[in-house]
Design a protein around this motif. Structure first.
Motif, PDB file in Angstrom:
ATOM      1  N   CYS A  59      63.246  25.604  -2.647  1.00 40.03           N
ATOM      2  CA  CYS A  59      62.516  25.825  -3.484  1.00 40.03           C
ATOM      3  C   CYS A  59      60.828  25.922  -2.680  1.00 40.03           C
ATOM      4  O   CYS A  59      60.492  25.206  -1.779  1.00 40.03           O
ATOM      5  CB  CYS A  59      62.152  24.699  -4.596  1.00 40.03           C
ATOM      6  N   GLY A  60      60.177  26.786  -3.142  1.00 37.13           N
ATOM      7  CA  GLY A  60      58.790  27.119  -2.379  1.00 37.13           C
ATOM      8  C   GLY A  60      57.691  25.990  -2.959  1.00 37.13           C
ATOM      9  O   GLY A  60      56.375  25.810  -2.310  1.00 37.13           O
ATOM     10  N   ASP A  61      57.775  25.451  -4.199  1.00 37.44           N
ATOM     11  CA  ASP A  61      56.799  24.490  -4.776  1.00 37.44           C
ATOM     12  C   ASP A  61      57.680  23.582  -5.351  1.00 37.44           C
ATOM     13  O   ASP A  61      58.730  23.371  -5.589  1.00 37.44           O
ATOM     14  CB  ASP A  61      55.917  25.176  -5.559  1.00 37.44           C
ATOM     15  N   GLU A  62      56.662  22.559  -5.938  1.00 40.58           N
ATOM     16  CA  GLU A  62      57.546  21.534  -6.762  1.00 40.58           C
ATOM     17  C   GLU A  62      58.048  21.911  -7.977  1.00 40.58           C
ATOM     18  O   GLU A  62      59.146  21.491  -8.397  1.00 40.58           O
ATOM     19  CB  GLU A  62      56.214  20.388  -7.315  1.00 40.58           C
ATOM     20  N   ARG A  63      57.559  22.998  -8.600  1.00 42.63           N
ATOM     21  CA  ARG A  63      58.354  23.571 -10.006  1.00 42.63           C
ATOM     22  C   ARG A  63      59.307  24.497  -9.690  1.00 42.63           C
ATOM     23  O   ARG A  63      60.015  25.018 -10.526  1.00 42.63           O
ATOM     24  CB  ARG A  63      57.201  24.196 -10.734  1.00 42.63           C
ATOM     25  N   CYS A  64      59.530  24.926  -8.215  1.00 44.00           N
ATOM     26  CA  CYS A  64      60.426  25.651  -7.770  1.00 44.00           C
ATOM     27  C   CYS A  64      60.385  27.061  -8.538  1.00 44.00           C
ATOM     28  O   CYS A  64      61.293  27.683  -9.011  1.00 44.00           O
ATOM     29  CB  CYS A  64      62.094  25.140  -8.061  1.00 44.00           C
ATOM     30  N   THR A  65      59.258  27.478  -8.728  1.00 38.03           N
ATOM     31  CA  THR A  65      58.974  28.868  -9.045  1.00 38.03           C
ATOM     32  C   THR A  65      59.467  30.162  -8.252  1.00 38.03           C
ATOM     33  O   THR A  65      59.421  31.436  -8.776  1.00 38.03           O
ATOM     34  CB  THR A  65      57.425  28.957  -9.339  1.00 38.03           C
ATOM     35  N   ARG A 114      62.484  30.224  -0.838  1.00 34.74           N
ATOM     36  CA  ARG A 114      62.459  30.614   0.502  1.00 34.74           C
ATOM     37  C   ARG A 114      63.223  30.176   1.323  1.00 34.74           C
ATOM     38  O   ARG A 114      64.202  29.377   1.015  1.00 34.74           O
ATOM     39  CB  ARG A 114      60.822  29.982   0.827  1.00 34.74           C
ATOM     40  N   ARG A 150      56.074  31.866   3.847  1.00 35.67           N
ATOM     41  CA  ARG A 150      57.486  31.842   3.032  1.00 35.67           C
ATOM     42  C   ARG A 150      58.568  31.818   4.077  1.00 35.67           C
ATOM     43  O   ARG A 150      59.757  32.177   3.960  1.00 35.67           O
ATOM     44  CB  ARG A 150      57.898  32.788   2.181  1.00 35.67           C
ATOM     45  N   ASP A 180      52.947  29.420   5.639  1.00 36.58           N
ATOM     46  CA  ASP A 180      52.422  29.948   4.304  1.00 36.58           C
ATOM     47  C   ASP A 180      53.050  31.267   3.875  1.00 36.58           C
ATOM     48  O   ASP A 180      52.671  31.877   2.760  1.00 36.58           O
ATOM     49  CB  ASP A 180      50.878  30.033   4.625  1.00 36.58           C
TER      50      ASP A 180
END
Length: 289
Positions: A112-118, A121, A134, A132
């Protein structure tokens, strides 16, 4: 219901709804503003419900459940949020409910690329960290990462325990290694003034000896050069010639000797005089030669 409202008017405190525990307002208080007498004001909706109106005669009408594919986590929101849709490299881990959003993950080999896995990567392994753009980049000098898809951390400069010391330097995959040691090893030995002074004295003595040797060699070399120059200046003695070495002197002596012989012979024959003259000329030629 009238008895309940009367009790609220007397107490002025909030109560939980007795009916429809999963629908409508969960906590409310009696309105005290003019024109609102007999109404209740909602403080908190039930989970999964959104606020419709702040105050009203019936607490069940103040909140309403979220519609399909929407959710809310704030009990005082006036609208519900749309559920997230997992797309592309994402995979569905948990479906959306009225109180929680959809939970998405990533396919194998991705993270996941962020906490919310939006978004997904490339998954970074030990010794590297996410960048940065990815992708993954190696840990910088002085940092390390020993986990999967985590940021690099600085290596420690000192050990956590008082009886520990660093015995091995780390790398991009591991931190500096610390081990427990005895306090006697960690304690620095006290230096004695005499022991710390004798190396300095020895060094000074060696320097003086080396300087004296250089001076001696320089003086010796200068003396040798002077002796050599004196030998080259010596002049050979001149050759002294005596008076007898001169041919003219020898001729004069011989001539006087012949004259003396002639006087003694007294003219005793022409043969003698001719012989004398012949011998005289030959001896003269030899001297001249």
């Amino acid at each position: 219901m009238a008895a309940v409202l009367l009790l609220l008017l007397l107490s002025g405190s909030s109560v939980d709804g007795l009916q429809e525990a999963s629908r409508g307002c969960r906590r409310w208080v009696v309105a005290t503003t003019p024109g609102r007498l007999g109404d209740v004001c909602c403080v908190e909706c039930h989970p999964g419900n959104r606020l419709v109106s702040d105050c009203g005669p019936d607490p069940r009408d103040l909140c309403t459940p979220c519609e399909g594919k929407t959710f809310t986590q704030n009990p005082n929101d006036y609208k519900c949020s749309r559920c997230t849709q997992c797309e592309g490299a994402q995979v569905l881990l948990r479906r959306c409910t009225a109180t929680t959003d959809t939970r998405c993950g990533c396919k194998d080999g991705l993270a996941c690329g962020d906490e919310r896995c939006t978004f997904c990567r490339e998954k970074c392994g030990p010794g590297e960290e996410p960048s940065d753009n990815r992708s993954c980049r190696p840990c910088a000098n002085g940092t390390f990462n020993d986990q999967i898809h985590q940021k690099c951390k600085p290596r420690r400069s000192k050990c956590p325990g008082p009886d520990q010391m660093i015995v091995a330097s780390g790398d991009a995959f591991a931190d500096n290694k610390c081990v427990n040691v005895s306090r006697s090893i960690l304690k620095k030995p006290e230096s004695h003034p005499t022991k710390s002074a004798w190396p300095l004295a020895l060094s000074a003595f060696l320097c003086v000896c080396l300087l004296a040797l250089c001076i001696f060699l320089f003086i010796t070399l200068c003396r040798m050069k002077r002796k050599k120059k004196k030998k080259e200046k010596i002049i050979k003695p001149p050759i002294i010639r005596t008076a007898t070495d001169d041919p003219r002197t020898l001729i004069a002596i011989e001539c006087s000797f012949d004259e003396a012989q002639e006087e003694q012979g007294g003219g005793g024959g022409g043969g003698g005089s001719s012989d004398s003259l012949t011998s005289k000329e030959s001896s003269r030629d030899q001297l001249v030669a």
